[in-house]
Design a protein around this motif. Structure first.
Motif, PDB file in Angstrom:
ATOM      1  N   GLU A  55      -1.035  -0.192  -7.586  1.00 40.23           N
ATOM      2  CA  GLU A  55      -1.617   1.066  -8.067  1.00 40.23           C
ATOM      3  C   GLU A  55      -3.112   1.146  -7.783  1.00 40.23           C
ATOM      4  O   GLU A  55      -3.642   2.220  -7.491  1.00 40.23           O
ATOM      5  CB  GLU A  55      -1.361   1.221  -9.566  1.00 40.23           C
ATOM      6  CG  GLU A  55      -1.863   2.523 -10.159  1.00 40.23           C
ATOM      7  CD  GLU A  55      -1.175   3.752  -9.574  1.00 40.23           C
ATOM      8  OE1 GLU A  55      -1.823   4.803  -9.523  1.00 40.23           O
ATOM      9  OE2 GLU A  55       0.003   3.648  -9.151  1.00 40.23           O
ATOM     10  N   SER A  56      -3.816   0.007  -7.851  1.00 40.86           N
ATOM     11  CA  SER A  56      -5.265   0.006  -7.661  1.00 40.86           C
ATOM     12  C   SER A  56      -5.676  -0.313  -6.233  1.00 40.86           C
ATOM     13  O   SER A  56      -6.872  -0.408  -5.944  1.00 40.86           O
ATOM     14  CB  SER A  56      -5.917  -1.001  -8.619  1.00 40.86           C
ATOM     15  OG  SER A  56      -5.630  -0.677  -9.961  1.00 40.86           O
ATOM     16  N   ASN A  57      -4.709  -0.466  -5.362  1.00 41.30           N
ATOM     17  CA  ASN A  57      -4.976  -0.864  -3.987  1.00 41.30           C
ATOM     18  C   ASN A  57      -5.108   0.366  -3.090  1.00 41.30           C
ATOM     19  O   ASN A  57      -4.839   1.495  -3.497  1.00 41.30           O
ATOM     20  CB  ASN A  57      -3.855  -1.794  -3.502  1.00 41.30           C
ATOM     21  CG  ASN A  57      -4.315  -2.791  -2.460  1.00 41.30           C
ATOM     22  OD1 ASN A  57      -5.190  -2.500  -1.648  1.00 41.30           O
ATOM     23  ND2 ASN A  57      -3.730  -3.970  -2.473  1.00 41.30           N
ATOM     24  N   TYR A  58      -5.517   0.126  -1.852  1.00 41.38           N
ATOM     25  CA  TYR A  58      -5.587   1.161  -0.825  1.00 41.38           C
ATOM     26  C   TYR A  58      -4.200   1.774  -0.634  1.00 41.38           C
ATOM     27  O   TYR A  58      -3.204   1.053  -0.716  1.00 41.38           O
ATOM     28  CB  TYR A  58      -6.065   0.520   0.491  1.00 41.38           C
ATOM     29  CG  TYR A  58      -6.097   1.439   1.683  1.00 41.38           C
ATOM     30  CD1 TYR A  58      -7.234   2.179   1.973  1.00 41.38           C
ATOM     31  CD2 TYR A  58      -4.984   1.578   2.508  1.00 41.38           C
ATOM     32  CE1 TYR A  58      -7.269   3.028   3.071  1.00 41.38           C
ATOM     33  CE2 TYR A  58      -5.006   2.427   3.598  1.00 41.38           C
ATOM     34  CZ  TYR A  58      -6.143   3.148   3.876  1.00 41.38           C
ATOM     35  OH  TYR A  58      -6.174   3.991   4.952  1.00 41.38           O
ATOM     36  N   ARG A 115      -3.142  -8.331  -3.425  1.00 42.52           N
ATOM     37  CA  ARG A 115      -3.538  -8.330  -4.830  1.00 42.52           C
ATOM     38  C   ARG A 115      -2.371  -8.456  -5.806  1.00 42.52           C
ATOM     39  O   ARG A 115      -2.557  -8.366  -7.021  1.00 42.52           O
ATOM     40  CB  ARG A 115      -4.386  -7.084  -5.163  1.00 42.52           C
ATOM     41  CG  ARG A 115      -5.712  -7.106  -4.407  1.00 42.52           C
ATOM     42  CD  ARG A 115      -6.377  -5.768  -4.278  1.00 42.52           C
ATOM     43  NE  ARG A 115      -6.685  -5.125  -5.548  1.00 42.52           N
ATOM     44  CZ  ARG A 115      -7.444  -4.040  -5.646  1.00 42.52           C
ATOM     45  NH1 ARG A 115      -7.973  -3.500  -4.548  1.00 42.52           N
ATOM     46  NH2 ARG A 115      -7.687  -3.490  -6.810  1.00 42.52           N
ATOM     47  N   PHE A 127      -6.856   4.683  -1.952  1.00 40.27           N
ATOM     48  CA  PHE A 127      -7.353   4.957  -3.292  1.00 40.27           C
ATOM     49  C   PHE A 127      -7.076   6.398  -3.712  1.00 40.27           C
ATOM     50  O   PHE A 127      -7.016   6.699  -4.900  1.00 40.27           O
ATOM     51  CB  PHE A 127      -8.833   4.613  -3.363  1.00 40.27           C
ATOM     52  CG  PHE A 127      -9.077   3.181  -2.942  1.00 40.27           C
ATOM     53  CD1 PHE A 127      -8.588   2.131  -3.700  1.00 40.27           C
ATOM     54  CD2 PHE A 127      -9.732   2.889  -1.751  1.00 40.27           C
ATOM     55  CE1 PHE A 127      -8.767   0.817  -3.306  1.00 40.27           C
ATOM     56  CE2 PHE A 127      -9.918   1.572  -1.346  1.00 40.27           C
ATOM     57  CZ  PHE A 127      -9.438   0.535  -2.119  1.00 40.27           C
ATOM     58  N   ALA A 133       0.398  -3.117 -11.324  1.00 40.21           N
ATOM     59  CA  ALA A 133      -0.932  -3.632 -11.622  1.00 40.21           C
ATOM     60  C   ALA A 133      -1.246  -4.838 -10.745  1.00 40.21           C
ATOM     61  O   ALA A 133      -0.347  -5.581 -10.321  1.00 40.21           O
ATOM     62  CB  ALA A 133      -1.014  -4.031 -13.095  1.00 40.21           C
ATOM     63  N   ASP A 134      -2.532  -5.042 -10.476  1.00 46.50           N
ATOM     64  CA  ASP A 134      -2.967  -6.254  -9.780  1.00 46.50           C
ATOM     65  C   ASP A 134      -2.425  -7.474 -10.518  1.00 46.50           C
ATOM     66  O   ASP A 134      -2.402  -7.519 -11.756  1.00 46.50           O
ATOM     67  CB  ASP A 134      -4.489  -6.335  -9.744  1.00 46.50           C
ATOM     68  CG  ASP A 134      -5.115  -5.329  -8.792  1.00 46.50           C
ATOM     69  OD1 ASP A 134      -4.372  -4.577  -8.135  1.00 46.50           O
ATOM     70  OD2 ASP A 134      -6.365  -5.280  -8.721  1.00 46.50           O
ATOM     71  N   HIS A 194       0.843  -1.195   0.000  1.00 47.40           N
ATOM     72  CA  HIS A 194       0.000   0.000   0.000  1.00 47.40           C
ATOM     73  C   HIS A 194       0.880   1.247   0.000  1.00 47.40           C
ATOM     74  O   HIS A 194       1.873   1.298   0.729  1.00 47.40           O
ATOM     75  CB  HIS A 194      -0.914   0.008   1.228  1.00 47.40           C
ATOM     76  CG  HIS A 194      -1.741  -1.237   1.357  1.00 47.40           C
ATOM     77  ND1 HIS A 194      -1.510  -2.180   2.337  1.00 47.40           N
ATOM     78  CD2 HIS A 194      -2.761  -1.703   0.601  1.00 47.40           C
ATOM     79  CE1 HIS A 194      -2.376  -3.174   2.187  1.00 47.40           C
ATOM     80  NE2 HIS A 194      -3.135  -2.913   1.137  1.00 47.40           N
ATOM     81  N   LYS A 235      -4.060   8.608  -3.708  1.00 45.22           N
ATOM     82  CA  LYS A 235      -2.614   8.564  -3.503  1.00 45.22           C
ATOM     83  C   LYS A 235      -2.072   9.975  -3.252  1.00 45.22           C
ATOM     84  O   LYS A 235      -2.657  10.976  -3.671  1.00 45.22           O
ATOM     85  CB  LYS A 235      -1.913   7.952  -4.724  1.00 45.22           C
ATOM     86  CG  LYS A 235      -2.400   6.564  -5.140  1.00 45.22           C
ATOM     87  CD  LYS A 235      -2.020   5.501  -4.133  1.00 45.22           C
ATOM     88  CE  LYS A 235      -2.212   4.086  -4.679  1.00 45.22           C
ATOM     89  NZ  LYS A 235      -3.618   3.689  -4.889  1.00 45.22           N
TER      90      LYS A 235
END
Length: 306
Positions: A179-182, A240, A184, A196-197, A156, A186
């Motif tokens: 990037e897509s994680n907590y 993730r 949200f 990326a996930d 994170h 930034k």
């Protein structure tokens, strides 16, 4: 190598709470058997040291237990005197590890990495930002011209750290995260690398090496504070990413080798880890300590601060 611990200061959490408090005691039990690692009880950070990073009004609210219900929800812990003491000790452990690293080359905090805490609020299981507190403690209590790099490899983004230090050119913030994680929303680190996930070992390690190269080009650090989060691991519930245990070891080796090659003292903390099995999280943290122990020979310092 000294490893500072505070796991006996336990928060009274509600049953079923998702924060894995018990991982710290399990980790210390394993670390106690590592040859060459000395366990040391963490000192408590003082009010003065906490104020190097935090707003006085926020500190008063934490100490007096006057945080609002919303503020406690954002932190993720109900207020208690134990929460205050543990948060002090966790920050104190990173301060102690950072100061020890200047003398001995490397040192550990068996907790810490509370990088979501902002100057004026806590967030994401983080009350006080131990990395910022420790970095500024070095500058105010050891040598004013110390330049410090914070390498944050928790999955994170270190949003609180980035926010507090946004206009501080003496401390370089580097975050490699999902990037897509907590979180949200930034913040702007000096160097952000968002992944990326589903990211796997090769991409992760290439990104890390690229980041370390950029760090060398842009900043000459006198000390590193490394957040060795276990949550990029493939079995983490919140991560993730798909980094294997071998990949996590190579990550740690890359950071410690970087410090060794450049003869930069390094203090590190465990940061996040929320494995589907707590054993997997503890195993990743333990692997980090074992890896660090292989680099525990005293690093030559560029300057003498003692």
């Amino acid at each position: 190598m000294k490893a500072f611990y505070a796991d006996h200061f336990v928060l009274p959490l509600p049953e079923g709470h998702r924060f894995p408090m018990e991982k710290y005691a399990q980790l210390r039990d394993l670390v106690s058997a590592i040859d060459g690692v000395e366990l040391v009880e963490a000192p408590a950070a003082s009010d003065t040291q906490i104020l190097y990073a935090h707003d006085p009004v926020y500190l008063i609210h934490v100490l007096e237990g006057s945080l609002s219900a919303q503020e406690q929800r954002e932190i993720g812990f109900p207020w208690s005197t134990q929460m205050v003491e543990r948060s002090r000790r966790s920050a104190g452990a990173t301060i102690a590890a950072a100061k020890t690293s200047l003398k001995e080359g490397i040192a550990a905090n068996l907790a810490g990495g509370t990088h979501h805490a902002y100057r004026n609020k806590g967030s994401g299981f983080c009350v006080f930002n131990d990395s910022v507190i420790a970095a500024r403690s070095l500058q105010r209590e050891v040598h004013s011209k110390l330049k410090i790099a914070i390498i944050d490899l928790d999955v994170h983004q270190g949003n609180g750290t980035a926010s507090i230090l946004e206009n501080d050119s003496s401390i370089f913030t580097m975050s490699i995260h999902g990037e897509s994680n907590y979180p949200f929303q930034k913040e702007n680190s000096d160097l952000d690398i968002g992944l990326a996930d589903g990211c796997t070992d090769a991409t992760y390690l290439n990104s890390l090496l690229m980041g370390l190269d950029q760090l060398s080009t842009r900043f000459q650090a006198d000390c590193i504070i490394y957040l060795a989060g276990a949550d990029p691991h493939e079995n983490d519930r919140l991560g993730r990413l798909k980094i294997t245990q071998a990949g996590m070891r190579k990550r740690d080796e890359a950071v410690f080798q970087y410090a060794k090659d450049l003869q930069i003292p390094i203090a590190f903390s465990m940061a996040g880890g929320y494995g589907k099995s707590i054993d997997s999280t503890v195993a990743i943290h333990y692997q980090t300590i074992i890896t660090a122990a292989h680099f525990q020979k005293k690093l030559a310092l560029r300057h003498s601060y003692f």
